[in-house]
Design an enzyme around this catalytic site. Structure first.
Site, PDB file in Angstrom:
ATOM      1  N   ASN A 112       0.850  -1.184   0.000  1.00 23.88           N
ATOM      2  CA  ASN A 112       0.000   0.000   0.000  1.00 23.88           C
ATOM      3  C   ASN A 112       0.886   1.233   0.000  1.00 23.88           C
ATOM      4  OD1 ASN A 112      -2.301   1.599   0.164  1.00 23.88           O
ATOM      5  ND2 ASN A 112      -2.461   1.424   2.387  1.00 23.88           N
ATOM      6  N   THR A 113       0.344   2.341  -0.505  1.00 25.30           N
ATOM      7  CA  THR A 113       1.056   3.609  -0.447  1.00 25.30           C
ATOM      8  C   THR A 113       0.414   4.511   0.601  1.00 25.30           C
ATOM      9  OG1 THR A 113      -0.319   4.587  -2.181  1.00 25.30           O
ATOM     10  CG2 THR A 113       1.737   3.510  -2.874  1.00 25.30           C
ATOM     11  N   HIS A 114       1.223   5.451   1.107  1.00 23.15           N
ATOM     12  CA  HIS A 114       0.738   6.425   2.080  1.00 23.15           C
ATOM     13  C   HIS A 114       1.391   7.771   1.766  1.00 23.15           C
ATOM     14  CE1 HIS A 114      -0.769   8.078   5.801  1.00 23.15           C
ATOM     15  NE2 HIS A 114       0.442   8.509   6.093  1.00 23.15           N
ATOM     16  N   ASP A 146       0.534  -4.696   7.222  1.00 23.37           N
ATOM     17  CA  ASP A 146       0.391  -5.627   8.338  1.00 23.37           C
ATOM     18  C   ASP A 146      -0.891  -5.276   9.083  1.00 23.37           C
ATOM     19  OD1 ASP A 146       0.991  -3.380   9.821  1.00 23.37           O
ATOM     20  OD2 ASP A 146       2.949  -4.090  10.513  1.00 23.37           O
ATOM     21  N   GLY A 148      -1.417  -3.379  11.595  1.00 27.11           N
ATOM     22  CA  GLY A 148      -1.515  -2.027  12.122  1.00 27.11           C
ATOM     23  C   GLY A 148      -1.972  -1.042  11.059  1.00 27.11           C
ATOM     24  N   ASP A 150      -0.719   1.686   8.770  1.00 28.23           N
ATOM     25  CA  ASP A 150       0.475   2.283   8.150  1.00 28.23           C
ATOM     26  C   ASP A 150       1.741   1.932   8.929  1.00 28.23           C
ATOM     27  OD1 ASP A 150      -1.294   3.484   6.359  1.00 28.23           O
ATOM     28  OD2 ASP A 150      -1.458   5.293   7.569  1.00 28.23           O
TER      29      ASP A 150
END
Length: 206
Positions: A112-114, A146, A148, A150
């Protein structure tokens, strides 16, 4: 983690699909080492799905509201994604958190990107939080998802300078441009070279 070439990508979207489009454009080149085999969404009638359909890529929708519990949705999403036998699952603007049933199937292969330089400014307002804090550089992070928020191992990061006259909108737009290139570059490397994760440290190559 060795990955067959071309790697099979399932991409999850919730909106306009600009990151998806970048991946579709990149995978048009056989040398990239991956191809998008399906695109999934949590809502109908979005541009991301239309981008996939124009590219001839199968699509599916799994709405949370169509299931009696969030866990049932998560299991259904995992089952549908698994049917396309992906080597990697890419969240490209997918606005839903997945749970343990999904991570049990795709843990270590779901990225994923953030729009921030993690571990700073996690959550839903990365660019705004960075701007409010007064940082001089912002950016984007690609990470392995995972349980959590981010918090997963970091695959790649890209830095974007913060300008004196930036608003949240202008900063976020520049971050998104850099984020797309980072995503394409890193997913290509994962597909072509494979990767390993040891003590949270991600290394490309076997």
């Amino acid at each position: 983690m060795p990955i067959p070439t071309p790697a099979r990508l399932v991409v999850l979207v919730s909106g306009s699909g600009t990151n998806l489009q970048a991946l579709l454009d990149a995978t048009a080149d056989p040398a990239y080492g991956a191809r998008v085999v399906a695109v999934g969404a949590d809502r109908e009638d979005i541009e991301g799905l239309r981008r996939a359909e124009r590219a001839g890529v199968p699509t599916f929708v799994r709405r949370v509201g169509h299931f009696t519990t969030r866990e049932h949705w998560d299991q259904a999403l995992a089952d549908t994604v698994a049917a396309f036998e992906p080597d990697l699952v890419v969240s490209a603007g997918f606005m839903k958190l997945v749970g343990e049933p999904f991570l049990a199937r795709f843990g270590g292969r779901f990225v994923n990107t953030h729009p921030a330089l993690l571990p700073a400014f996690p959550g839903t307002n990365g660019a705004g939080d960075a701007l409010e804090y007064g940082v001089k550089v912002a950016g984007a992070t690609l990470f392995v998802v995972d349980s959590g928020v981010d918090t997963g191992p970091i695959l790649a990061q890209t830095v974007v300078p913060v300008e004196d006259d930036d608003t949240v909108e202008t900063l976020h737009e520049r971050i998104k441009v850099a984020e797309r290139q980072m995503l394409v570059d890193a997913v290509g490397r994962m597909a072509r070279e494979g990767f390993t994760i040891t003590d949270r440290k991600v290394r490309f190559g076997q």
